[in-house]
Design a protein around this motif. Structure first.
Motif, PDB file in Angstrom:
ATOM      1  N   LEU A 147     -15.174  14.031  -5.168  1.00 55.86           N
ATOM      2  CA  LEU A 147     -14.217  12.969  -4.874  1.00 55.86           C
ATOM      3  C   LEU A 147     -13.632  13.304  -3.514  1.00 55.86           C
ATOM      4  O   LEU A 147     -12.950  14.328  -3.359  1.00 55.86           O
ATOM      5  CB  LEU A 147     -13.125  12.897  -5.941  1.00 55.86           C
ATOM      6  CG  LEU A 147     -12.019  11.869  -5.695  1.00 55.86           C
ATOM      7  CD1 LEU A 147     -12.596  10.459  -5.641  1.00 55.86           C
ATOM      8  CD2 LEU A 147     -10.962  11.958  -6.768  1.00 55.86           C
ATOM      9  N   VAL A 148     -13.938  12.476  -2.527  1.00 54.91           N
ATOM     10  CA  VAL A 148     -13.548  12.741  -1.142  1.00 54.91           C
ATOM     11  C   VAL A 148     -12.512  11.706  -0.717  1.00 54.91           C
ATOM     12  O   VAL A 148     -12.767  10.503  -0.780  1.00 54.91           O
ATOM     13  CB  VAL A 148     -14.777  12.693  -0.210  1.00 54.91           C
ATOM     14  CG1 VAL A 148     -14.371  12.990   1.228  1.00 54.91           C
ATOM     15  CG2 VAL A 148     -15.851  13.681  -0.683  1.00 54.91           C
ATOM     16  N   THR A 149     -11.336  12.183  -0.279  1.00 53.64           N
ATOM     17  CA  THR A 149     -10.244  11.315   0.155  1.00 53.64           C
ATOM     18  C   THR A 149     -10.112  11.416   1.663  1.00 53.64           C
ATOM     19  O   THR A 149      -9.953  12.519   2.206  1.00 53.64           O
ATOM     20  CB  THR A 149      -8.925  11.715  -0.536  1.00 53.64           C
ATOM     21  OG1 THR A 149      -9.107  11.615  -1.957  1.00 53.64           O
ATOM     22  CG2 THR A 149      -7.781  10.806  -0.110  1.00 53.64           C
ATOM     23  N   VAL A 150     -10.189  10.261   2.325  1.00 52.67           N
ATOM     24  CA  VAL A 150     -10.174  10.191   3.781  1.00 52.67           C
ATOM     25  C   VAL A 150      -9.188   9.114   4.228  1.00 52.67           C
ATOM     26  O   VAL A 150      -8.770   8.276   3.423  1.00 52.67           O
ATOM     27  CB  VAL A 150     -11.584   9.885   4.334  1.00 52.67           C
ATOM     28  CG1 VAL A 150     -12.574  10.973   3.931  1.00 52.67           C
ATOM     29  CG2 VAL A 150     -12.086   8.525   3.885  1.00 52.67           C
ATOM     30  N   PRO A 151      -8.836   9.107   5.528  1.00 50.61           N
ATOM     31  CA  PRO A 151      -8.004   8.007   6.029  1.00 50.61           C
ATOM     32  C   PRO A 151      -8.703   6.667   5.811  1.00 50.61           C
ATOM     33  O   PRO A 151      -9.935   6.563   5.916  1.00 50.61           O
ATOM     34  CB  PRO A 151      -7.869   8.320   7.523  1.00 50.61           C
ATOM     35  CG  PRO A 151      -8.061   9.802   7.621  1.00 50.61           C
ATOM     36  CD  PRO A 151      -9.089  10.126   6.560  1.00 50.61           C
ATOM     37  N   ALA A 152      -7.932   5.646   5.505  1.00 55.25           N
ATOM     38  CA  ALA A 152      -8.484   4.332   5.174  1.00 55.25           C
ATOM     39  C   ALA A 152      -9.401   3.793   6.260  1.00 55.25           C
ATOM     40  O   ALA A 152     -10.401   3.131   5.964  1.00 55.25           O
ATOM     41  CB  ALA A 152      -7.353   3.340   4.904  1.00 55.25           C
ATOM     42  N   GLU A 153      -9.088   4.085   7.502  1.00 54.66           N
ATOM     43  CA  GLU A 153      -9.865   3.519   8.601  1.00 54.66           C
ATOM     44  C   GLU A 153     -11.133   4.311   8.928  1.00 54.66           C
ATOM     45  O   GLU A 153     -11.970   3.887   9.728  1.00 54.66           O
ATOM     46  CB  GLU A 153      -8.993   3.408   9.864  1.00 54.66           C
ATOM     47  CG  GLU A 153      -8.593   4.737  10.476  1.00 54.66           C
ATOM     48  CD  GLU A 153      -7.404   5.442   9.796  1.00 54.66           C
ATOM     49  OE1 GLU A 153      -7.043   6.527  10.285  1.00 54.66           O
ATOM     50  OE2 GLU A 153      -6.855   4.935   8.799  1.00 54.66           O
ATOM     51  N   ALA A 154     -11.321   5.465   8.311  1.00 53.51           N
ATOM     52  CA  ALA A 154     -12.452   6.339   8.634  1.00 53.51           C
ATOM     53  C   ALA A 154     -13.773   5.742   8.164  1.00 53.51           C
ATOM     54  O   ALA A 154     -13.868   5.222   7.055  1.00 53.51           O
ATOM     55  CB  ALA A 154     -12.255   7.706   7.992  1.00 53.51           C
TER      56      ALA A 154
END
Length: 166
Positions: free
Chosen positions: A58-65
C-alpha cells in the motif's frame, strides 16, 4: 476488522490531533480535487499493489504525483508490481477501491501488507487521508500516521517515490 470505530478509538486513546471533514463520495484524484480545495494540508492518493513475488503493498503518495511504476520496485525494495485486485483489498485491509488509505492498516494483520509512505508526506505537518471511506477526510501529521501504523504492528517504509516528470 476494527473499522472506523476502532480508528476513532485509537486516535482518542493515543491523543492524536486531527481535523475531520465530511464531503461527497470521491473515487478519483480528479473528483477529490474539488473537495480538497477547501481542506488545508497535503492531499494523498494510494496505490494498492501486488508484486510478482505475491507480496502486497500500500503506497501513499501526494495526490498530484504520477508514480513511475517501473522505477517504484527499486525504490521500495520489491519485485515488479501491478495493481492489486479489489477482493484482495477487501480481504487484507477491509476496504473497497476509492476508499484506500494508510489508516486501513488498522484492519490488516501485521506483515500481510507493506505500507509505504512518500518521504515528503511522512514529514508533512498535515496529510489528508480517508477515514476508511471515501465520504470523509482526516487531516493529521505525517508523524502521527506513522505512529498509528506502528501501534497496529506495521513497520512503515518511508521512501522518496519515483514520479514521471511532466
Amino acid at each position: 476488522m476494527r473499522g472506523e470505530a476502532g480508528l476513532l478509538a485509537d486516535l482518542a486513546s493515543l491523543v492524536v490531533p486531527f481535523a475531520a471533514h465530511e464531503h461527497e463520495a470521491v473515487f478519483t484524484v480528479e473528483q477529490s480535487s474539488r473537495v480538497d480545495a477547501d481542506i488545508p494540508g497535503r492531499h494523498t492518493k494510494n496505490l494498492f499493489l501486488k508484486d510478482t513475488g505475491g507480496a502486497f503493498w500500500l503506497v501513499t503518495v501526494p495526490a498530484e504525483a504520477r508514480v513511475d511504476l517501473k522505477a517504484l520496485p527499486a525504490a521500495i525494495g520489491c519485485k515488479r508490481v501491478s495493481f492489486g485486485k479489489p477482493d484482495d483489498m477487501a480481504r487484507l485491509i477491509g476496504i473497497a477501491p476509492g476508499s484506500v488509505t494508510p489508516l486501513a492498516m488498522i484492519n490488516a494483520a501485521p506483515g500481510s501488507v507493506t505500507v509505504v509512505i512518500d518521504a515528503g508526506l511522512a514529514a508533512a505537518d498535515r496529510m489528508n487521508v480517508h477515514p476508511l471511506r471515501n465520504t470523509g477526510t482526516l487531516g493529521l501529521a505525517g508523524a502521527d500516521v506513522l505512529r498509528l501504523l506502528r501501534h497496529w504492528g506495521h513497520a512503515p517504509v518511508i521512501a522518496p517515490i519515483p514520479v514521471i516528470a511532466g
